[in-house]
Design a protein around this motif. Sequence first.
Motif: not given
Length: 161
Positions: A112-124
């Motif tokens: 992957x490019x990098x890390x971040x602690x934030x999850x995504x929204x699940x919008x489908x």
Amino acid sequence: MEKVSTPDICDDHESSLRVLDSIFNNYGGNKQFFGEVVTVKCHEDNSLVKEQANQPGEGKVLVVDGGGSLRRALLGDMIAEKAVANGWAGFVIFGCIRDCDEIAALKLGVKALNTIPLKTDKRGIGDLNVAVTFAGHTINPGDWIYCDNNGIVISETKLPE
């Protein structure tokens, strides 16, 4: 092919390969991995990534075009654990992951490019098995991807053992 060496693959098959730009970091417990490509195109929504990780992986690699976003993680430890349980060889993510220490302990390849602690929204929202373009090349569903600490190479067909 038990062991992947992208330098050796390039030496033997350079004219038929696409070599991705060197922008990825290794995060998984398996530093060498390969498999047939399944693609997901999504932006800051990992609904399709999660859905695919829950399907039989059969040694394939999920290539995720997250648009290069560094704002949300497209893979975390729970999805990665599901992928291992379902037989996926790994992930190549044009975007970020989270839970990197937990993912490093898994028998899974993750670039992957990098890390971040934030999850995504699940919008489908997203597309499955479409051509994706990043890191200087287009990757198609059904291509073969080979990854190690040296880089990532793409072939239209499976390379000989």
